[in-house]
Enzyme design. Structure first.
Site, PDB file in Angstrom:
ATOM      1  N   ARG A  60       0.830  -1.213   0.000  1.00 36.54           N
ATOM      2  CA  ARG A  60       0.000   0.000   0.000  1.00 36.54           C
ATOM      3  C   ARG A  60       0.862   1.259   0.000  1.00 36.54           C
ATOM      4  NH1 ARG A  60      -3.856   2.173   4.643  1.00 36.54           N
ATOM      5  NH2 ARG A  60      -4.964   3.772   3.478  1.00 36.54           N
ATOM      6  N   HIS A  64       0.879   4.284  -2.802  1.00 38.12           N
ATOM      7  CA  HIS A  64       0.676   5.680  -2.412  1.00 38.12           C
ATOM      8  C   HIS A  64       1.871   6.551  -2.775  1.00 38.12           C
ATOM      9  CE1 HIS A  64      -3.026   5.892   0.318  1.00 38.12           C
ATOM     10  NE2 HIS A  64      -3.061   4.704  -0.240  1.00 38.12           N
ATOM     11  N   ASP A  65       3.043   5.952  -2.897  1.00 41.65           N
ATOM     12  CA  ASP A  65       4.214   6.703  -3.339  1.00 41.65           C
ATOM     13  C   ASP A  65       4.186   6.905  -4.849  1.00 41.65           C
ATOM     14  OD1 ASP A  65       6.821   7.957  -3.080  1.00 41.65           O
ATOM     15  OD2 ASP A  65       7.636   6.129  -3.967  1.00 41.65           O
ATOM     16  N   ASP A  72       9.199   7.933  -6.263  1.00 37.14           N
ATOM     17  CA  ASP A  72      10.358   8.745  -5.892  1.00 37.14           C
ATOM     18  C   ASP A  72      10.609   8.780  -4.390  1.00 37.14           C
ATOM     19  OD1 ASP A  72       8.250  10.275  -5.035  1.00 37.14           O
ATOM     20  OD2 ASP A  72       8.644  11.985  -6.344  1.00 37.14           O
ATOM     21  N   GLU A  86       4.199  14.672   2.424  1.00 39.09           N
ATOM     22  CA  GLU A  86       3.127  13.856   1.843  1.00 39.09           C
ATOM     23  C   GLU A  86       2.541  12.873   2.843  1.00 39.09           C
ATOM     24  OE1 GLU A  86       3.990  11.774  -1.772  1.00 39.09           O
ATOM     25  OE2 GLU A  86       4.895  13.521  -2.714  1.00 39.09           O
ATOM     26  N   ASN A  92      -2.971   9.961   3.473  1.00 38.74           N
ATOM     27  CA  ASN A  92      -1.881   9.055   3.830  1.00 38.74           C
ATOM     28  C   ASN A  92      -1.782   8.770   5.326  1.00 38.74           C
ATOM     29  OD1 ASN A  92      -0.895   8.607   1.222  1.00 38.74           O
ATOM     30  ND2 ASN A  92       0.398  10.435   1.282  1.00 38.74           N
ATOM     31  N   HIS A 193      -5.778  -6.179  -3.209  1.00 39.61           N
ATOM     32  CA  HIS A 193      -6.684  -6.272  -2.065  1.00 39.61           C
ATOM     33  C   HIS A 193      -6.859  -7.709  -1.575  1.00 39.61           C
ATOM     34  CE1 HIS A 193      -8.853  -2.193  -2.967  1.00 39.61           C
ATOM     35  NE2 HIS A 193      -7.637  -2.049  -2.473  1.00 39.61           N
ATOM     36  N   ASP A 241      -9.732  -9.572   2.217  1.00 41.63           N
ATOM     37  CA  ASP A 241     -10.105 -10.896   1.724  1.00 41.63           C
ATOM     38  C   ASP A 241     -10.363 -11.766   2.949  1.00 41.63           C
ATOM     39  OD1 ASP A 241     -10.253 -13.487   0.797  1.00 41.63           O
ATOM     40  OD2 ASP A 241      -8.269 -13.509  -0.146  1.00 41.63           O
ATOM     41  N   THR A 244      -8.843 -15.913   2.560  1.00 39.07           N
ATOM     42  CA  THR A 244      -7.418 -16.212   2.697  1.00 39.07           C
ATOM     43  C   THR A 244      -6.670 -14.895   2.906  1.00 39.07           C
ATOM     44  OG1 THR A 244      -7.139 -16.143   0.286  1.00 39.07           O
ATOM     45  CG2 THR A 244      -7.523 -18.298   1.280  1.00 39.07           C
ATOM     46  N   ASP A 249      -3.309 -14.509  -3.516  1.00 36.91           N
ATOM     47  CA  ASP A 249      -3.888 -15.439  -4.474  1.00 36.91           C
ATOM     48  C   ASP A 249      -5.007 -14.722  -5.217  1.00 36.91           C
ATOM     49  OD1 ASP A 249      -5.938 -15.269  -2.613  1.00 36.91           O
ATOM     50  OD2 ASP A 249      -5.540 -17.242  -1.737  1.00 36.91           O
TER      51      ASP A 249
END
Length: 321
Positions: A60, A64-65, A72, A86, A92, A193, A241, A244, A249
């Site tokens: 994540r 977000h970067d 960067d 940031e 964030n 996700h 999820d 699992t 997967d």
């Protein structure tokens, strides 16, 4: 005219990507820091063993970067008394600390082995790839040679810099295609996700509604119970999820048609005719999902990167030199 503008954008994006990639190589540190990959791998393995949520946290953080302004490492920088970075922008603030921590640990080890040589943005890209492998995800090559941004300001993050869990699919498609990603690549990346979790505030408004939400009724009831106290404890969260949660997967795509998607954007992928075929494809073919996800991650990893004198190699990932 609109079609011409879009065509010109894709041509320009392709030319820029090719030019950047020509300055990145998979063996960039073979002579300057030959143990780079081993050091990162040892660091992420130890961290993942002690904190199993690290893989999802780093993934994540990487998104977000990269997605707003390019890969960067600007999201790693801490705010100062003179500037809000940031990482402290509202979008964030919920980034898990384990993603930052694993990069800082790797950077510390690398500075001892090869001082002022490896960029934080390269560390993040490789750490995420290796962490995904530890939880069952696909391996893919990472081109190296990125430089770190000399700027990190919250004010540079525009309102639509990142996809929101409540965003309609049309909005998501616009955000991805404007950065040169296809609808299929967007769906493949959404498969991230399959690991991680979301805070209750991201979906409780939708799950509170009884009709036409796309949720399996029993799942919706379980979510309401799990999040019943989230206003008093905003840290309450649920796995993305539920089948699992700690394994990378294709279960995420199998869950969505059954009403077991967690976020509004998850349900939108199945209800929108532009994205539904890819959900069905990945639900039935994990190998194809892995292949497409790996390709999309490689493409994301070189989006907007800095090379040469356009950036720097930070001595500390959380502070600009």
């Amino acid at each position: 005219m609109a079609k011409l503008i879009i065509l010109l954008f894709f041509i320009n994006f392709s030319l820029q990507s090719s030019a950047v990639e020509s300055r990145l190589t998979t063996d960039f540190y073979s002579k300057s820091c030959p143990r780079f990959l081993d050091i990162v791998r040892d660091t992420i393995t130890n961290k993942q063993i002690t904190t199993p949520t690290t893989a999802a946290a780093a993934l994540r953080l990487f998104f977000h970067d990269c997605f707003p302004n390019g890969c960067d490492a600007s999201v790693l920088v801490s705010s100062t008394a003179f500037a809000t970075a940031e990482r402290d922008s509202s979008i964030n603030l919920s980034l898990p600390g384990d993603g930052f921590d694993v990069v800082i640990r790797a950077k510390t080890a690398l500075e001892l082995a090869c001082p002022n040589t490896v960029s934080c943005s390269d560390i993040l890209a490789v750490a995420v790839r290796d962490l995904l492998v530890t939880v069952g995800g696909p391996y893919y090559e990472i081109s190296l040679g990125r430089r770190d941004s000399r700027v990190s300001r919250s004010s540079l993050l525009l309102a639509d810099s990142l996809p929101l869990p409540s965003s309609p699919i049309s909005k998501l498609v616009d955000q991805f295609t404007s950065r040169g990603f296809s609808v299929q690549e967007m769906v493949a990346l959404s498969g991230a996700h399959t690991i991680g979790f979301s805070h209750c505030k991201e979906f409780t408004n939708r799950v509170a509604r009884v009709n036409d939400t796309g949720y399996n009724p029993r799942f919706a009831d379980a979510l309401r119970k799990a999040c019943s106290n989230y206003r008093n404890d905003p840290t309450i969260s649920v796995f993305n999820d539920v089948m699992t949660p700690n394994k990378f997967d294709n279960m995420y795509f199998q869950n969505i048609p059954k009403g077991l998607g967690l976020l509004e954007s998850d349900h939108g992928l199945y209800s929108d005719p532009r994205t539904r075929p890819f959900v069905e494809l990945y639900a039935s073919d994990q190998a194809r999902f892995f292949k497409d996800f790996a390709g999309a991650m490689q493409k994301l990893s070189v989006y907007g990167v800095l090379t040469g004198r356009r950036g720097e190699i930070r001595r500390r990932c959380d502070a600009i030199n």
